[in-house]
Design an enzyme around this catalytic site. Sequence first.
Site, mmCIF file in Angstrom:
data_model
loop_
_atom_site.group_PDB
_atom_site.id
_atom_site.type_symbol
_atom_site.label_atom_id
_atom_site.label_comp_id
_atom_site.label_asym_id
_atom_site.label_seq_id
_atom_site.Cartn_x
_atom_site.Cartn_y
_atom_site.Cartn_z
ATOM 1 N N THR A 1 121.150 36.503 -55.177
ATOM 2 C CA THR A 1 121.856 36.216 -53.930
ATOM 3 C C THR A 1 122.097 34.710 -53.888
ATOM 4 O O THR A 1 121.652 33.996 -54.794
ATOM 5 C CB THR A 1 121.020 36.673 -52.717
ATOM 6 O OG1 THR A 1 119.743 36.029 -52.786
ATOM 7 C CG2 THR A 1 120.824 38.184 -52.706
ATOM 8 N N GLY B 1 116.820 31.167 -75.419
ATOM 9 C CA GLY B 1 117.419 32.500 -75.518
ATOM 10 C C GLY B 1 116.454 33.609 -75.910
ATOM 11 O O GLY B 1 116.884 34.661 -76.389
ATOM 12 N N LEU C 1 124.314 28.330 -58.860
ATOM 13 C CA LEU C 1 125.596 29.027 -58.823
ATOM 14 C C LEU C 1 126.274 28.843 -57.466
ATOM 15 O O LEU C 1 125.606 28.800 -56.430
ATOM 16 C CB LEU C 1 125.358 30.520 -59.070
ATOM 17 C CG LEU C 1 124.665 30.845 -60.398
ATOM 18 C CD1 LEU C 1 124.164 32.284 -60.397
ATOM 19 C CD2 LEU C 1 125.599 30.596 -61.568
ATOM 20 N N HIS D 1 112.906 35.077 -63.250
ATOM 21 C CA HIS D 1 112.284 33.804 -62.887
ATOM 22 C C HIS D 1 110.800 33.898 -63.224
ATOM 23 O O HIS D 1 110.161 34.919 -62.927
ATOM 24 C CB HIS D 1 112.487 33.513 -61.395
ATOM 25 C CG HIS D 1 111.916 32.191 -60.993
ATOM 26 N ND1 HIS D 1 112.501 30.992 -61.363
ATOM 27 C CD2 HIS D 1 110.807 31.872 -60.290
ATOM 28 C CE1 HIS D 1 111.764 29.998 -60.888
ATOM 29 N NE2 HIS D 1 110.738 30.510 -60.238
ATOM 30 N N ARG E 1 131.206 21.699 -59.633
ATOM 31 C CA ARG E 1 130.509 22.980 -59.798
ATOM 32 C C ARG E 1 131.496 24.140 -59.622
ATOM 33 O O ARG E 1 131.453 25.129 -60.349
ATOM 34 C CB ARG E 1 129.392 23.044 -58.736
ATOM 35 C CG ARG E 1 128.283 24.002 -59.038
ATOM 36 C CD ARG E 1 127.168 23.882 -58.022
ATOM 37 N NE ARG E 1 126.272 22.767 -58.243
ATOM 38 C CZ ARG E 1 125.360 22.685 -59.217
ATOM 39 N NH1 ARG E 1 125.235 23.654 -60.083
ATOM 40 N NH2 ARG E 1 124.587 21.639 -59.322
HETATM 41 C C1 GAR Z 1 112.304 31.851 -68.977
HETATM 42 O O1 GAR Z 1 110.938 31.643 -68.761
HETATM 43 C C2 GAR Z 1 112.995 32.206 -67.680
HETATM 44 O O2 GAR Z 1 112.212 33.004 -66.831
HETATM 45 C C3 GAR Z 1 113.215 30.842 -67.080
HETATM 46 O O3 GAR Z 1 113.614 30.044 -68.158
HETATM 47 C C4 GAR Z 1 113.000 30.542 -69.355
HETATM 48 C C5 GAR Z 1 114.107 30.770 -70.369
HETATM 49 O O4 GAR Z 1 113.574 31.129 -71.611
HETATM 50 N N1 GAR Z 1 114.204 30.880 -66.037
HETATM 51 C C6 GAR Z 1 114.155 30.140 -64.938
HETATM 52 O O5 GAR Z 1 113.288 29.311 -64.734
HETATM 53 C C7 GAR Z 1 115.265 30.402 -63.937
HETATM 54 N N2 GAR Z 1 114.965 29.864 -62.658
HETATM 55 P P1 GAR Z 1 114.502 31.800 -72.712
HETATM 56 O O6 GAR Z 1 115.751 30.915 -72.837
HETATM 57 O O7 GAR Z 1 113.672 31.743 -73.970
HETATM 58 O O8 GAR Z 1 114.839 33.187 -72.277
#
Ligand code: GAR
Length: 192
Positions: free
Chosen positions: A145, A12, A97, A113, A69
Amino acid sequence: MKNIVILISGSGSNMAAIAQTAHKEAWQEKFGLRIAAVISNRADAQGLPLAKSLGLATDLLPHRDFASREAFDAALMARIDLHAPQLVVLAGFMRILTSGFVSRYAGRLLNIHPSLLPAFPGLHPHQRALDAGCTVAGATVHQVTVELDHGPILAQAVVPVLAHDTADTLAARVLTQEHLIYPQAIAKLLQK
Ligand code: GAR
Protein backbone atom coordinates in the site's frame (compact mmCIF):
# COMPACT_ATOMS: atom_id res chain seq x y z
CA MET A 1 0.05 -17.65 -19.04
CA LYS A 2 0.24 -15.60 -15.83
CA ASN A 3 3.31 -13.38 -15.86
CA ILE A 4 5.34 -12.39 -12.81
CA VAL A 5 7.70 -9.40 -12.94
CA ILE A 6 10.33 -9.20 -10.20
CA LEU A 7 11.97 -5.90 -9.21
CA ILE A 8 15.39 -5.94 -7.53
CA SER A 9 18.12 -3.53 -6.42
CA GLY A 10 20.75 -5.79 -4.87
CA SER A 11 21.93 -9.34 -4.50
CA GLY A 12 18.68 -10.86 -5.72
CA SER A 13 18.67 -13.88 -3.42
CA ASN A 14 14.88 -13.70 -2.97
CA MET A 15 14.47 -13.45 -6.75
CA ALA A 16 16.65 -16.55 -7.16
CA ALA A 17 14.70 -18.43 -4.48
CA ILE A 18 11.43 -17.63 -6.27
CA ALA A 19 12.88 -18.68 -9.66
CA GLN A 20 14.33 -21.91 -8.25
CA THR A 21 11.08 -22.81 -6.51
CA ALA A 22 9.14 -22.04 -9.71
CA HIS A 23 11.44 -24.39 -11.60
CA LYS A 24 11.45 -27.14 -8.94
CA GLU A 25 7.69 -27.07 -8.50
CA ALA A 26 7.04 -26.72 -12.25
CA TRP A 27 4.88 -23.61 -11.82
CA GLN A 28 4.77 -23.04 -15.57
CA GLU A 29 3.52 -26.51 -16.45
CA LYS A 30 1.22 -26.90 -13.45
CA PHE A 31 -0.16 -23.41 -12.95
CA GLY A 32 0.73 -21.43 -16.08
CA LEU A 33 2.97 -19.10 -14.06
CA ARG A 34 6.21 -17.76 -15.43
CA ILE A 35 8.74 -15.12 -14.44
CA ALA A 36 8.57 -12.83 -17.45
CA ALA A 37 11.32 -10.39 -16.41
CA VAL A 38 13.62 -9.27 -13.63
CA ILE A 39 14.07 -5.49 -13.61
CA SER A 40 16.75 -3.63 -11.62
CA ASN A 41 17.09 0.08 -10.90
CA ARG A 42 20.83 -0.39 -10.31
CA ALA A 43 23.40 -1.42 -12.93
CA ASP A 44 25.62 -2.94 -10.23
CA ALA A 45 22.91 -5.20 -8.77
CA GLN A 46 24.44 -8.66 -8.34
CA GLY A 47 20.97 -10.03 -8.95
CA LEU A 48 21.16 -9.12 -12.67
CA PRO A 49 23.91 -11.62 -13.63
CA LEU A 50 22.32 -14.09 -11.22
CA ALA A 51 18.96 -13.78 -13.02
CA LYS A 52 20.68 -14.25 -16.39
CA SER A 53 22.43 -17.36 -15.09
CA LEU A 54 19.00 -18.71 -14.14
CA GLY A 55 17.81 -18.16 -17.71
CA LEU A 56 15.57 -15.18 -16.89
CA ALA A 57 15.06 -12.10 -19.04
CA THR A 58 16.53 -9.01 -17.40
CA ASP A 59 16.05 -5.29 -17.82
CA LEU A 60 17.89 -2.30 -16.35
CA LEU A 61 16.27 1.05 -15.63
CA PRO A 62 18.64 3.27 -13.59
CA HIS A 63 16.64 5.64 -11.41
CA ARG A 64 19.49 8.17 -11.62
CA ASP A 65 18.61 8.77 -15.27
CA PHE A 66 15.34 10.42 -14.22
CA ALA A 67 14.81 13.89 -12.82
CA SER A 68 11.99 12.93 -10.45
CA ARG A 69 10.51 9.97 -8.64
CA GLU A 70 7.35 10.38 -10.73
CA ALA A 71 9.31 10.25 -14.03
CA PHE A 72 11.19 7.12 -12.94
CA ASP A 73 8.04 5.37 -11.78
CA ALA A 74 6.26 6.24 -15.06
CA ALA A 75 9.11 4.71 -17.07
CA LEU A 76 9.19 1.69 -14.78
CA MET A 77 5.44 1.14 -15.19
CA ALA A 78 5.89 1.23 -18.98
CA ARG A 79 8.63 -1.45 -18.78
CA ILE A 80 6.59 -3.59 -16.40
CA ASP A 81 3.43 -3.30 -18.49
CA LEU A 82 5.20 -4.77 -21.53
CA HIS A 83 4.67 -8.08 -19.72
CA ALA A 84 1.06 -7.49 -18.61
CA PRO A 85 1.91 -9.08 -15.27
CA GLN A 86 -0.50 -10.80 -12.95
CA LEU A 87 1.88 -10.03 -10.13
CA VAL A 88 4.67 -7.52 -9.51
CA VAL A 89 7.09 -8.79 -6.87
CA LEU A 90 9.40 -6.43 -4.99
CA ALA A 91 12.44 -8.46 -3.94
CA GLY A 92 14.91 -6.16 -2.24
CA PHE A 93 13.77 -3.27 -4.47
CA MET A 94 15.02 -0.34 -2.42
CA ARG A 95 12.88 2.49 -3.74
CA ILE A 96 10.05 4.46 -2.22
CA LEU A 97 7.16 4.10 -4.65
CA THR A 98 4.83 6.87 -5.79
CA SER A 99 1.13 6.53 -5.06
CA GLY A 100 0.52 6.34 -8.83
CA PHE A 101 2.71 3.25 -9.03
CA VAL A 102 1.09 1.60 -6.02
CA SER A 103 -2.45 2.26 -7.24
CA ARG A 104 -1.68 0.95 -10.75
CA TYR A 105 -0.71 -2.44 -9.33
CA ALA A 106 -3.12 -2.45 -6.39
CA GLY A 107 -3.83 -6.01 -5.30
CA ARG A 108 -1.05 -7.45 -7.46
CA LEU A 109 2.00 -5.83 -5.84
CA LEU A 110 3.92 -7.78 -3.18
CA ASN A 111 6.90 -6.96 -0.96
CA ILE A 112 9.03 -8.79 1.54
CA HIS A 113 10.45 -6.94 4.51
CA PRO A 114 12.95 -8.44 6.96
CA SER A 115 11.03 -7.80 10.17
CA LEU A 116 7.86 -8.95 11.85
CA LEU A 117 5.70 -6.10 10.57
CA PRO A 118 4.20 -3.87 11.81
CA ALA A 119 7.41 -3.76 13.89
CA PHE A 120 10.44 -2.05 12.35
CA PRO A 121 9.32 -0.82 8.93
CA GLY A 122 11.98 1.06 6.96
CA LEU A 123 15.75 0.82 7.20
CA HIS A 124 17.99 -1.23 9.56
CA PRO A 125 15.26 -3.49 10.97
CA HIS A 126 17.76 -6.06 12.30
CA GLN A 127 19.82 -3.55 14.30
CA ARG A 128 16.62 -1.97 15.61
CA ALA A 129 15.32 -5.41 16.71
CA LEU A 130 18.61 -6.04 18.54
CA ASP A 131 18.58 -2.58 20.14
CA ALA A 132 15.01 -3.15 21.33
CA GLY A 133 16.01 -6.45 22.98
CA CYS A 134 13.66 -8.57 20.85
CA THR A 135 13.95 -12.30 21.51
CA VAL A 136 12.47 -13.16 18.13
CA ALA A 137 12.74 -11.56 14.70
CA GLY A 138 11.57 -12.54 11.25
CA ALA A 139 10.25 -11.56 7.87
CA THR A 140 6.90 -10.53 6.39
CA VAL A 141 5.40 -10.89 2.92
CA HIS A 142 2.68 -8.31 2.39
CA GLN A 143 0.53 -6.57 -0.18
CA VAL A 144 1.94 -3.13 -0.92
CA THR A 145 0.00 0.00 0.00
CA VAL A 146 1.16 3.61 -0.17
CA GLU A 147 2.56 3.53 3.35
CA LEU A 148 6.11 2.09 3.36
CA ASP A 149 6.32 -1.53 4.59
CA HIS A 150 2.62 -1.66 5.46
CA GLY A 151 -0.33 -3.47 3.91
CA PRO A 152 -2.19 -6.76 4.38
CA ILE A 153 0.10 -9.53 5.61
CA LEU A 154 0.25 -12.73 3.52
CA ALA A 155 2.98 -14.69 5.33
CA GLN A 156 5.43 -14.38 8.18
CA ALA A 157 8.34 -16.43 9.51
CA VAL A 158 9.86 -16.16 12.97
CA VAL A 159 13.47 -16.83 13.94
CA PRO A 160 15.11 -16.66 17.38
CA VAL A 161 17.47 -13.82 18.28
CA LEU A 162 20.60 -15.45 19.72
CA ALA A 163 22.82 -14.05 22.48
CA HIS A 164 25.75 -13.04 20.30
CA ASP A 165 23.81 -11.92 17.24
CA THR A 166 24.94 -8.95 15.21
CA ALA A 167 22.72 -7.29 12.62
CA ASP A 168 24.55 -9.39 9.99
CA THR A 169 24.12 -12.78 11.68
CA LEU A 170 20.47 -12.02 12.38
CA ALA A 171 19.91 -10.83 8.79
CA ALA A 172 21.40 -14.06 7.44
CA ARG A 173 19.10 -16.17 9.66
CA VAL A 174 16.06 -14.15 8.59
CA LEU A 175 17.06 -14.36 4.92
CA THR A 176 16.98 -18.18 4.93
CA GLN A 177 13.33 -17.94 6.00
CA GLU A 178 12.56 -15.22 3.42
CA HIS A 179 13.64 -17.69 0.74
CA LEU A 180 10.99 -20.13 1.95
CA ILE A 181 8.00 -17.89 2.63
CA TYR A 182 8.20 -15.61 -0.43
CA PRO A 183 7.85 -18.36 -3.07
CA GLN A 184 5.16 -20.06 -0.97
CA ALA A 185 3.14 -16.85 -0.64
CA ILE A 186 3.35 -16.18 -4.38
CA ALA A 187 2.30 -19.71 -5.31
CA LYS A 188 -0.62 -19.56 -2.89
CA LEU A 189 -1.82 -16.25 -4.29
CA LEU A 190 -1.52 -17.16 -7.97
CA GLN A 191 -2.91 -20.67 -7.79
CA LYS A 192 -6.27 -19.33 -6.65
C1 GAR B 1 15.97 -8.83 1.90
O1 GAR B 1 16.34 -9.10 3.22
C2 GAR B 1 14.65 -8.11 1.85
O2 GAR B 1 13.74 -8.54 2.83
C3 GAR B 1 15.08 -6.69 2.11
O3 GAR B 1 16.25 -6.53 1.36
C4 GAR B 1 16.91 -7.80 1.28
C5 GAR B 1 17.16 -8.08 -0.20
O4 GAR B 1 17.93 -9.24 -0.35
N1 GAR B 1 14.06 -5.75 1.73
C6 GAR B 1 13.80 -4.62 2.38
O5 GAR B 1 14.45 -4.25 3.33
C7 GAR B 1 12.62 -3.83 1.84
N2 GAR B 1 12.18 -2.85 2.76
P1 GAR B 1 18.00 -9.96 -1.76
O6 GAR B 1 18.33 -8.88 -2.80
O7 GAR B 1 19.14 -10.94 -1.62
O8 GAR B 1 16.68 -10.61 -2.03
